[in-house]
Design a protein around this motif. Structure first.
Motif, mmCIF file in Angstrom:
data_model
loop_
_atom_site.group_PDB
_atom_site.id
_atom_site.type_symbol
_atom_site.label_atom_id
_atom_site.label_comp_id
_atom_site.label_asym_id
_atom_site.label_seq_id
_atom_site.Cartn_x
_atom_site.Cartn_y
_atom_site.Cartn_z
ATOM 1 N N ILE A 22 7.984 -4.628 5.562
ATOM 2 C CA ILE A 22 7.119 -4.616 6.272
ATOM 3 C C ILE A 22 7.606 -5.684 7.437
ATOM 4 O O ILE A 22 6.680 -3.921 8.142
ATOM 5 N N PHE A 45 6.910 0.163 -2.967
ATOM 6 C CA PHE A 45 7.121 -1.638 -3.593
ATOM 7 C C PHE A 45 8.471 -1.335 -4.694
ATOM 8 O O PHE A 45 8.214 -0.576 -5.672
ATOM 9 N N PRO A 63 10.789 -7.970 -6.469
ATOM 10 C CA PRO A 63 10.055 -9.206 -5.771
ATOM 11 C C PRO A 63 11.259 -9.690 -5.272
ATOM 12 O O PRO A 63 11.154 -10.422 -4.087
ATOM 13 N N SER A 84 13.507 -10.779 -2.036
ATOM 14 C CA SER A 84 12.774 -10.638 -0.567
ATOM 15 C C SER A 84 12.588 -9.666 0.116
ATOM 16 O O SER A 84 12.243 -9.548 1.392
ATOM 17 N N ALA A 121 0.756 -1.703 0.223
ATOM 18 C CA ALA A 121 0.025 -0.005 -0.164
ATOM 19 C C ALA A 121 0.363 1.521 -0.292
ATOM 20 O O ALA A 121 0.550 2.601 -0.614
ATOM 21 N N GLY A 139 10.137 -7.161 -0.131
ATOM 22 C CA GLY A 139 8.785 -7.012 0.893
ATOM 23 C C GLY A 139 8.415 -7.314 1.652
ATOM 24 O O GLY A 139 8.089 -6.903 2.741
ATOM 25 N N GLY A 140 9.192 -8.266 2.258
ATOM 26 C CA GLY A 140 9.017 -9.064 3.926
ATOM 27 C C GLY A 140 9.837 -8.416 4.670
ATOM 28 O O GLY A 140 9.452 -7.458 5.922
HETATM 29 C C1 LIG Z 1 5.912 -11.850 -7.954
HETATM 30 C C2 LIG Z 1 6.679 -10.893 -6.708
HETATM 31 C C3 LIG Z 1 7.068 -11.909 -5.448
HETATM 32 C C4 LIG Z 1 7.688 -11.834 -4.762
HETATM 33 N N1 LIG Z 1 7.874 -12.662 -3.487
HETATM 34 C C5 LIG Z 1 8.547 -11.835 -2.451
HETATM 35 C C6 LIG Z 1 9.117 -13.340 -1.817
HETATM 36 O O1 LIG Z 1 10.305 -13.814 -2.161
HETATM 37 N N2 LIG Z 1 9.954 -12.728 -0.640
HETATM 38 C C7 LIG Z 1 9.221 -11.196 0.351
HETATM 39 O O2 LIG Z 1 9.257 -10.718 1.075
HETATM 40 N N3 LIG Z 1 8.607 -10.056 -1.161
HETATM 41 C C8 LIG Z 1 7.525 -11.025 -1.888
HETATM 42 N N4 LIG Z 1 6.972 -9.966 -3.016
HETATM 43 C C9 LIG Z 1 6.781 -9.058 -2.113
HETATM 44 C C10 LIG Z 1 5.548 -9.413 -1.413
HETATM 45 O O3 LIG Z 1 4.967 -10.237 -2.102
HETATM 46 C C11 LIG Z 1 4.799 -7.952 -0.897
HETATM 47 O O4 LIG Z 1 5.328 -7.276 -0.166
HETATM 48 C C12 LIG Z 1 4.238 -8.703 0.635
HETATM 49 O O5 LIG Z 1 2.597 -9.079 -0.146
HETATM 50 C C13 LIG Z 1 3.075 -7.263 0.462
HETATM 51 O O6 LIG Z 1 1.640 -7.611 1.160
HETATM 52 P P1 LIG Z 1 0.195 -6.688 1.617
HETATM 53 O O7 LIG Z 1 0.039 -6.969 2.930
HETATM 54 O O8 LIG Z 1 0.940 -5.082 1.717
HETATM 55 O O9 LIG Z 1 0.086 -6.647 0.484
HETATM 56 P P2 LIG Z 1 -0.923 -7.441 -0.193
HETATM 57 O O10 LIG Z 1 0.072 -8.812 -0.016
HETATM 58 O O11 LIG Z 1 -1.161 -8.006 -1.638
HETATM 59 O O12 LIG Z 1 -2.338 -7.291 0.146
HETATM 60 C C14 LIG Z 1 -2.878 -6.913 -0.023
HETATM 61 C C15 LIG Z 1 -4.724 -7.493 0.048
HETATM 62 O O13 LIG Z 1 -5.536 -6.682 0.093
HETATM 63 C C16 LIG Z 1 -6.250 -7.265 -0.530
HETATM 64 N N5 LIG Z 1 -7.124 -5.805 -0.859
HETATM 65 C C17 LIG Z 1 -7.508 -4.916 -1.945
HETATM 66 N N6 LIG Z 1 -8.138 -4.134 -2.158
HETATM 67 C C18 LIG Z 1 -9.446 -4.403 -1.490
HETATM 68 C C19 LIG Z 1 -10.390 -3.766 -1.017
HETATM 69 N N7 LIG Z 1 -10.366 -3.293 -1.721
HETATM 70 N N8 LIG Z 1 -11.697 -4.244 0.056
HETATM 71 C C20 LIG Z 1 -10.999 -5.584 1.163
HETATM 72 N N9 LIG Z 1 -9.009 -6.055 1.130
HETATM 73 C C21 LIG Z 1 -8.224 -6.104 -0.578
HETATM 74 C C22 LIG Z 1 -5.383 -7.696 -1.608
HETATM 75 O O14 LIG Z 1 -6.916 -8.998 -2.249
HETATM 76 C C23 LIG Z 1 -4.926 -8.624 -0.865
HETATM 77 O O15 LIG Z 1 -5.080 -9.606 -0.750
HETATM 78 C C24 LIG Z 1 6.664 -10.298 -4.221
HETATM 79 C C25 LIG Z 1 6.035 -9.723 -4.763
HETATM 80 C C26 LIG Z 1 5.685 -10.654 -5.919
HETATM 81 C C27 LIG Z 1 4.998 -9.656 -6.632
#
Ligand SMILES: Cc1cc2nc3c(=O)[nH]c(=O)nc-3n(C[C@H](O)[C@H](O)[C@H](O)COP(=O)(O)OP(=O)(O)OC[C@H]3O[C@@H](n4cnc5c(N)ncnc54)[C@H](O)[C@@H]3O)c2cc1C
Length: 227
Positions: free
Chosen positions: A49, A37, A40, A43, A34, A45-46
């Motif tokens: 966070i 970014f 990927p 890692s 949010a 992302g993790g």
């Molecule tokens: C291809 C790829 C590979 C990656 N590999 C890694 C890795 O190996 N290690 C690592 O640490 N990070 C990795 N990342 C990054 C990691 O996935 C992200 O940093 C992490 O998942 C972000 O978490 P988040 O909770 O912020 O977002 P998200 O995991 O995207 O969660 C957001 C959630 O909100 C939901 N949502 C969206 N809008 C709404 C709404 N209006 N109402 C209700 N729900 C909603 C979505 O459906 C989703 O479930 C990777 C990313 C990508 C794209």
């Protein structure tokens, strides 16, 4: 899979994004995707966070409005700096990953920086210690310049090398710990429980070592080019 037909393909181009503000003393914050970014790979992302949620939690637990104002200001700078520190690894030197030698020096350097500037303060809980923040950001700013230049240098070497040499025929086994600069930063894992002052002292010492490691990489590349 030469004999297979491609049915469909998809990709994100330039998917990375920064964010103007991710935390406020009005008691809101953005974490994870949010906010920012980078990429990927490795890692981040993790990691981001974990770092950001640590800072956000600290703000949630801060009741004094003046203290909260200071914290949100410092934490915003910190989070932006931590995000931007990753960018050259992807934006400047991504292409070198296909060459074992260039990949090795790039990755060893990045791991050394990661152990020093990300892992070490985190395991010592120093990211939420404002007495540590000033010295940390000072050292981090110096490192930023060095990192960008070094990543460019490795990329330039890769491009030079690609024009002149074929890839090796077989695997070349290599132990990352043979690189003294990386081996030394791994020992930071065992320095836990430090105060802000002690942490700042260690960080200053380690920054000197990182500069030495960068010099080693430059000397290695210089030697390879001038043979
Ligand atoms: C291809 C790829 C590979 C990656 N590999 C890694 C890795 O190996 N290690 C690592 O640490 N990070 C990795 N990342 C990054 C990691 O996935 C992200 O940093 C992490 O998942 C972000 O978490 P988040 O909770 O912020 O977002 P998200 O995991 O995207 O969660 C957001 C959630 O909100 C939901 N949502 C969206 N809008 C709404 C709404 N209006 N109402 C209700 N729900 C909603 C979505 O459906 C989703 O479930 C990777 C990313 C990508 C794209």
């Amino acid at each position: 899979m030469k004999s297979r037909k491609i049915l469909d393909q998809g990709a994100f181009r330039d998917f990375s994004y920064d964010c103007q503000q991710t935390i406020s003393d009005s008691r809101w914050a953005l974490t994870g995707e949010a906010g920012r970014f980078a990429d990927p790979l490795y890692s981040p992302g993790g990691d981001r966070i974990a770092l950001h949620n640590t800072l956000i939690t600290d703000c949630i637990l801060t009741n004094d409005p003046r203290q909260l104002r200071t914290k949100t200001r410092v934490y915003e700078v910190l989070m932006r700096a931590l995000y931007q520190a990753y960018v050259p690894s992807y934006a400047v030197s991504y292409e070198v990953l296909g060459d074992q030698e260039c990949f090795t020096v790039k990755y060893a350097w990045e791991l050394a920086v990661y152990f020093t500037f990300f892992v070490f303060p985190f395991i010592n809980e120093l990211f939420t210690d404002l007495r540590f923040a000033a010295s940390y950001l000072r050292e981090f700013a110096k490192l930023g310049e060095l990192n960008r230049s070094l990543q460019q240098y490795i990329t330039d070497y890769y491009r030079w090398k690609k024009l002149r040499y074929d890839p090796p025929n077989g695997p070349q086994f290599f132990d990352f710990m043979e690189l003294g600069g990386l081996r030394s930063t791994e020992r930071l894992f065992y320095q836990v429980g430090l105060t802000a002052v002690e942490g700042a002292t260690v960080l200053a010492q380690e920054s000197v070592k990182l500069t030495e490691f960068a010099r080693y990489i430059v000397a290695h590349i210089g030697a390879a080019v001038s043979i």
